[in-house]
Motif scaffolding. Structure first.
Motif, PDB file in Angstrom:
ATOM      1  N   GLY A 102     -51.060  -9.250  -6.150  1.00  0.00           N
ATOM      2  CA  GLY A 102     -49.739  -8.744  -5.822  1.00  0.00           C
ATOM      3  C   GLY A 102     -48.722  -9.132  -6.859  1.00  0.00           C
ATOM      4  N   ASP A 103     -47.629  -8.410  -6.956  1.00  0.00           N
ATOM      5  CA  ASP A 103     -46.623  -8.749  -7.964  1.00  0.00           C
ATOM      6  C   ASP A 103     -45.662  -9.790  -7.409  1.00  0.00           C
ATOM      7  N   LEU A 104     -44.943 -10.439  -8.332  1.00  0.00           N
ATOM      8  CA  LEU A 104     -44.036 -11.510  -7.940  1.00  0.00           C
ATOM      9  C   LEU A 104     -42.907 -11.018  -7.041  1.00  0.00           C
ATOM     10  N   HIS A 105     -42.449  -9.802  -7.254  1.00  0.00           N
ATOM     11  CA  HIS A 105     -41.358  -9.269  -6.440  1.00  0.00           C
ATOM     12  C   HIS A 105     -41.762  -9.212  -4.971  1.00  0.00           C
ATOM     13  N   THR A 106     -42.937  -8.673  -4.704  1.00  0.00           N
ATOM     14  CA  THR A 106     -43.409  -8.559  -3.322  1.00  0.00           C
ATOM     15  C   THR A 106     -43.579  -9.940  -2.693  1.00  0.00           C
ATOM     16  N   GLN A 107     -44.144 -10.852  -3.487  1.00  0.00           N
ATOM     17  CA  GLN A 107     -44.339 -12.202  -2.983  1.00  0.00           C
ATOM     18  C   GLN A 107     -43.002 -12.874  -2.675  1.00  0.00           C
ATOM     19  N   ALA A 108     -42.002 -12.694  -3.539  1.00  0.00           N
ATOM     20  CA  ALA A 108     -40.686 -13.300  -3.319  1.00  0.00           C
ATOM     21  C   ALA A 108     -40.029 -12.740  -2.069  1.00  0.00           C
ATOM     22  N   MET A 109     -40.140 -11.428  -1.855  1.00  0.00           N
ATOM     23  CA  MET A 109     -39.517 -10.817  -0.675  1.00  0.00           C
ATOM     24  C   MET A 109     -40.165 -11.324   0.608  1.00  0.00           C
ATOM     25  N   SER A 110     -41.454 -11.660   0.544  1.00  0.00           N
ATOM     26  CA  SER A 110     -42.103 -12.206   1.743  1.00  0.00           C
ATOM     27  C   SER A 110     -41.518 -13.567   2.107  1.00  0.00           C
ATOM     28  N   LEU A 111     -41.113 -14.337   1.082  1.00  0.00           N
ATOM     29  CA  LEU A 111     -40.460 -15.619   1.362  1.00  0.00           C
ATOM     30  C   LEU A 111     -39.111 -15.408   2.031  1.00  0.00           C
ATOM     31  N   ALA A 207     -16.744 -11.480  -2.952  1.00  0.00           N
ATOM     32  CA  ALA A 207     -17.795 -10.470  -3.085  1.00  0.00           C
ATOM     33  C   ALA A 207     -18.656 -10.725  -4.316  1.00  0.00           C
ATOM     34  N   VAL A 208     -18.009 -11.010  -5.442  1.00  0.00           N
ATOM     35  CA  VAL A 208     -18.757 -11.240  -6.683  1.00  0.00           C
ATOM     36  C   VAL A 208     -19.638 -12.480  -6.554  1.00  0.00           C
ATOM     37  N   THR A 209     -19.092 -13.552  -5.980  1.00  0.00           N
ATOM     38  CA  THR A 209     -19.854 -14.795  -5.858  1.00  0.00           C
ATOM     39  C   THR A 209     -21.054 -14.624  -4.940  1.00  0.00           C
ATOM     40  N   LYS A 210     -20.846 -13.964  -3.806  1.00  0.00           N
ATOM     41  CA  LYS A 210     -21.959 -13.777  -2.879  1.00  0.00           C
ATOM     42  C   LYS A 210     -23.056 -12.915  -3.494  1.00  0.00           C
ATOM     43  N   SER A 211     -22.678 -11.885  -4.225  1.00  0.00           N
ATOM     44  CA  SER A 211     -23.683 -11.041  -4.878  1.00  0.00           C
ATOM     45  C   SER A 211     -24.502 -11.846  -5.870  1.00  0.00           C
ATOM     46  N   GLN A 212     -23.832 -12.720  -6.621  1.00  0.00           N
ATOM     47  CA  GLN A 212     -24.553 -13.550  -7.582  1.00  0.00           C
ATOM     48  C   GLN A 212     -25.462 -14.554  -6.875  1.00  0.00           C
ATOM     49  N   ILE A 213     -25.050 -15.038  -5.706  1.00  0.00           N
ATOM     50  CA  ILE A 213     -25.900 -15.967  -4.946  1.00  0.00           C
ATOM     51  C   ILE A 213     -27.169 -15.272  -4.472  1.00  0.00           C
ATOM     52  N   TYR A 214     -27.034 -14.009  -3.993  1.00  0.00           N
ATOM     53  CA  TYR A 214     -28.216 -13.279  -3.542  1.00  0.00           C
ATOM     54  C   TYR A 214     -29.214 -13.107  -4.688  1.00  0.00           C
ATOM     55  N   ILE A 215     -28.705 -12.705  -5.852  1.00  0.00           N
ATOM     56  CA  ILE A 215     -29.581 -12.494  -7.003  1.00  0.00           C
ATOM     57  C   ILE A 215     -30.185 -13.813  -7.476  1.00  0.00           C
ATOM     58  N   ALA A 216     -29.357 -14.878  -7.520  1.00  0.00           N
ATOM     59  CA  ALA A 216     -29.863 -16.171  -7.972  1.00  0.00           C
ATOM     60  C   ALA A 216     -30.937 -16.706  -7.027  1.00  0.00           C
ATOM     61  N   THR A 217     -30.750 -16.502  -5.718  1.00  0.00           N
ATOM     62  CA  THR A 217     -31.755 -16.938  -4.751  1.00  0.00           C
ATOM     63  C   THR A 217     -33.078 -16.218  -4.986  1.00  0.00           C
ATOM     64  N   TYR A 218     -32.993 -14.942  -5.241  1.00  0.00           N
ATOM     65  CA  TYR A 218     -34.205 -14.153  -5.511  1.00  0.00           C
ATOM     66  C   TYR A 218     -34.957 -14.708  -6.717  1.00  0.00           C
ATOM     67  N   TRP A 219     -34.230 -15.007  -7.789  1.00  0.00           N
ATOM     68  CA  TRP A 219     -34.899 -15.466  -9.004  1.00  0.00           C
ATOM     69  C   TRP A 219     -35.406 -16.906  -8.883  1.00  0.00           C
ATOM     70  N   ILE A 220     -34.802 -17.681  -8.013  1.00  0.00           N
ATOM     71  CA  ILE A 220     -35.360 -19.014  -7.736  1.00  0.00           C
ATOM     72  C   ILE A 220     -36.686 -18.874  -7.000  1.00  0.00           C
ATOM     73  N   PHE A 221     -36.711 -17.966  -6.002  1.00  0.00           N
ATOM     74  CA  PHE A 221     -37.964 -17.718  -5.284  1.00  0.00           C
ATOM     75  C   PHE A 221     -39.044 -17.244  -6.256  1.00  0.00           C
ATOM     76  N   ARG A 222     -38.665 -16.303  -7.066  1.00  0.00           N
ATOM     77  CA  ARG A 222     -39.627 -15.707  -8.000  1.00  0.00           C
ATOM     78  C   ARG A 222     -40.110 -16.747  -9.023  1.00  0.00           C
ATOM     79  N   SER A 223     -39.206 -17.587  -9.498  1.00  0.00           N
ATOM     80  CA  SER A 223     -39.575 -18.608 -10.472  1.00  0.00           C
ATOM     81  C   SER A 223     -40.464 -19.674  -9.848  1.00  0.00           C
ATOM     82  N   SER A 224     -40.194 -20.036  -8.584  1.00  0.00           N
ATOM     83  CA  SER A 224     -41.042 -21.013  -7.896  1.00  0.00           C
ATOM     84  C   SER A 224     -42.468 -20.504  -7.774  1.00  0.00           C
ATOM     85  N   LEU A 225     -42.591 -19.229  -7.427  1.00  0.00           N
ATOM     86  CA  LEU A 225     -43.919 -18.628  -7.351  1.00  0.00           C
ATOM     87  C   LEU A 225     -44.587 -18.623  -8.717  1.00  0.00           C
TER      88      LEU A 225
END
Length: 711
Positions: A102-111, A207-225
């Motif tokens: 599976g790709d990292l994106h799918t795995q991150a979304m499962s987290l 709005a800008v800060t929250k959007s950046q938090i969502y993206i940063a959280t995703y990339w932390i998940f993806r990087s951990s994997l």
């Protein structure tokens, strides 16, 4: 799954359209249910693991012991399972996905689906903690297998590399990515910790800060994997991973650079939000303390209960050391508390302080000196008036470190004192918002010296610093307002009773019995022997005079030796070392308290007496104070004059039977009395003991006539 075959450096970049689509999918998984996790403390414990695990590029060593010491204090409020179980489940989920295609994106979304009920700071903290367990285990075995048979056996079963020299580029990239994930997580935790309910942020900035938090959280998940996949990829034959190391290192570096860019932008946004919040909330605090309230609840909630509905800690149900039994092992008992585990700490809300006078004790985590703490407890919770007040006041300790962050020693000190003292304390003082800390420092004028600010039952400040007042009078000074302090000084007199008030049971008894007492201090053993001999000569004539040695402020080994010799040679009585400190602390507090008052002739006279004693001690000058009970007009002698006037006992001793000991000594000390009496008068509070004794006029030095005034 082979990470190298599915990811490329270019895949780390994404367009704004892709980000918008990703954010929508992430928000579909976010369904918070009110559960709260101490994410900051969990991150500190996680970073501690990273610190120990890293060998090539060591992280900040200041987390060496902090995370370990407080890991048991991490709280998961309103969660269906313990936080440790959640981390275990996340760790197993991440580990299992390393062996699933599976790709990292799918795995991150499962987290994201698994962590839907949690806040954003808890999501990233839990994922990092789950990764840290695998990361730490890997490095633990790798570091030990060369010298530990068990580690070597496990390493063989896991096919771990025996030679890591080829892996240094990959490890450097891995460590860089780990550090970057931690930094991004800190930004997210900082934003989630802002008191957004107190001050509304600019909508665009939010709005800008929250959007950046969502993206940063995703990339932390993806990087951990990705990091876990890399560790799994190392469990291969050396010929395989040695050839793939440069490519794998490049993959990790690409993620690290992606997160580093996100971290830079997010930090700028969070700092901007923090500045807006700080400015608005500080203004709100200033206005709050200018308003009139029905009770103290809003003030306490705004300062201490924004992050914690049970912000206070109470250990008073435990067996506390009593100041009455200071000589029976106080220090030993206090030191043993370091080794004890206290499971009965009560977590209290602000409602516990409703309708009470609150004394906000602000200090460093080290609080006061041990003797200062003992005296404070004696004067408050062990004071005779404490029970009579029926819990009308409470001391709340607010520790504030010198720097912006808490270190291990400060946390240990806080735990020790919070577990030892009968007063309330902030349960987790490291969670105090920087705005609150700034308010305490600037508006309450905290300058790293212990401060006791008094709030009345409505939350209004009635005394900016009552600590000296408390050390002098204790619970007798209730309600501890500035006006009460002024009133006490107006009615107080410089008497032996006030000088030694309550610091020693036997000494207090002698004062109440109206005995003639000689309080003296010296650092010269020869002088003490000579002076004791003079007093014994006087007592041999049938005159009553008891000597009490009060030592010096500097309790050196020499003073301790003097104490032992006074006891062995029966040179007189003496206070214990702890009671001596009580005596000198009270004198210091008297001077500080009077200096803060508007000076009057009355208080100026007391200040002069106290200052002379303190100054004499500073230059190691011998001094003696002779007095009786609550009688005014103490006799004070210093230096050579002491022996000179005691040598004149055959002259002035004849007058003792007529005017009393103090008046007889004073008559020998001072010039002849004027031919006529003066018109000086002094109004003091009624005391039966005053009617029995002799009060000497401060101007003409003759015995004063006594009159009772009825009001």
């Amino acid at each position: 799954m082979n990470l190298l075959a599915t990811e490329s450096f270019s895949s780390c970049s994404s367009s704004s359209v892709d980000d918008d689509f990703l954010i929508r999918n992430i928000l579909l998984t976010h369904d918070p249910d009110g559960r709260h996790l101490d994410s900051e403390l969990l991150l500190r414990a996680t970073e501690n693991i990273m610190c120990y695990a890293t060998t090539l590029d060591v992280l900040d060593q200041r987390f060496d012991a902090i995370g370990t010491s407080n890991i048991c204090n991490i709280e998961a409020i309103a969660s269906e399972e313990p936080w440790g179980q959640t981390i275990y489940k996340m760790s197993q989920e991440i580990h299992c996905r390393c062996y699933v295609d599976g790709d990292l994106h799918t795995q991150a979304m499962s987290l994201f689906d698994m962590l839907g009920p949690y806040r954003w700071d808890a999501k990233v903290a839990l994922v990092l903690a789950a990764f840290a367990t695998s990361y730490g285990e890997f490095w633990l075995i790798l570091q030990l297998y060369a010298r530990d048979h068990l580690a070597a056996a496990v390493a063989i079963l896991k096919h771990m590399p025996s030679d890591i020299s080829w892996l240094k580029p990959r490890f450097k990239a891995l460590n860089l990515l780990v550090k970057t994930m931690v930094e991004v997580t800190k930004c997210i935790i900082k934003f989630e910790g802002l008191p957004l309910q107190q001050v509304l942020l600019d909508s665009k900035a939010m709005a800008v800060t929250k959007s950046q938090i969502y993206i940063a959280t995703y990339w932390i998940f993806r990087s951990s994997l990705a990091c876990c996949f890399q560790i799994t990829d190392l469990m291969k034959h050396e010929q395989v991973y040695s050839k793939s190391t440069p490519i794998a290192a490049l993959e990790l570096l690409s993620l690290a650079y992606k997160l580093r860019g996100l971290c830079r932008n997010l930090r700028e946004q969070v700092d901007l939000c923090h500045q807006q919040i700080e400015k608005g909330w500080y203004k709100k605090l200033l206005n709050l303390f200018k308003e009139t309230h029905a009770d103290n609840q809003e003030v306490l909630h705004t300062l201490f209960a924004l992050k914690d509905e049970l912000p206070f800690r109470n250990c008073s149900s435990q067996t506390k050391p009593s100041c009455v039994h200071v000589e029976k092992g106080w220090y030993k008992k206090l030191l043993n508390l370091f080794k004890e585990t206290h499971a009965d700490n009560q977590e209290l809300g602000i409602s516990e302080l409703k309708s009470k006078v609150v004394l906000l004790l602000i200090s460093k985590p080290e609080l006061l000196s041990i003797d200062g703490i003992l005296l404070l407890v004696q004067q408050t919770y062990d004071h005779p008036d404490h029970k009579n007040l029926g819990g009308s006041y409470e001391i709340l300790w607010v520790p504030i470190p010198s720097s912006d962050t808490w270190n291990f020693a400060e946390e240990r000190s806080f735990d020790f004192y919070a577990n030892s003292l009968p007063c309330l304390s902030i349960r987790r003082p490291w969670l105090l918002n920087s705005v609150v800390v700034k308010f305490i420092k600037e508006e309450l004028n905290y300058k790293e010296e212990p401060l006791m600010v008094v709030w009345d039952v409505r939350g209004m400040v009635t005394n900016s610093n009552a600590i000296d007042m408390m050390l002098i009078w204790g619970a007798k000074a209730f309600p501890f307002s500035a006006s009460r302090e002024k009133k006490l000084w107006e009615t107080e007199n410089w008497t032996l009773q006030f000088m030694v008030d309550g610091i020693d049971t036997l000494l207090t008894k002698w004062v109440e019995e109206g005995k003639n007492l000689c309080i003296f201090s010296s650092s010269s053993l020869d002088w003490i022997r000579e002076f004791s001999s003079k007093v014994k000569e006087i007592k041999s004539t049938g005159m009553q005079l008891d000597m009490i040695y009060v030592g010096t402020r500097n309790q050196s080994e020499h003073v301790q030796k003097i104490l032992a010799i006074i006891d062995d040679e029966k040179l007189g009585s003496s206070l214990t070392l702890i009671k001596m400190n009580f005596f000198w602390i009270r004198l210091d507090s008297m001077k500080k308290s009077i200096v803060r008052q508007e000076q009057t002739v009355h208080t100026q006279r007391i200040l002069e007496e106290v200052s002379e004693i303190l100054d004499s001690d500073k230059i190691e000058k011998d001094w003696v104070v002779i007095g009786r009970g609550s009688a005014t007009g103490l006799v004070k002698l210093q230096g050579k004059k002491i022996m000179e006037y005691f040598d004149l006992f055959p002259v002035w001793g004849e007058n003792v039977g007529k005017v009393g000991l103090m008046a007889a000594i004073r008559a020998a000390l001072e010039p002849p009395l004027p031919a006529t009496r003066c018109n000086y008068s002094n109004v003091v509070s009624y005391d039966e003991r005053l009617m029995e004794g002799t009060v000497v006029c401060e101007q003409c030095k003759r015995p004063m006539e006594k009159f009772v005034i009825y009001e």
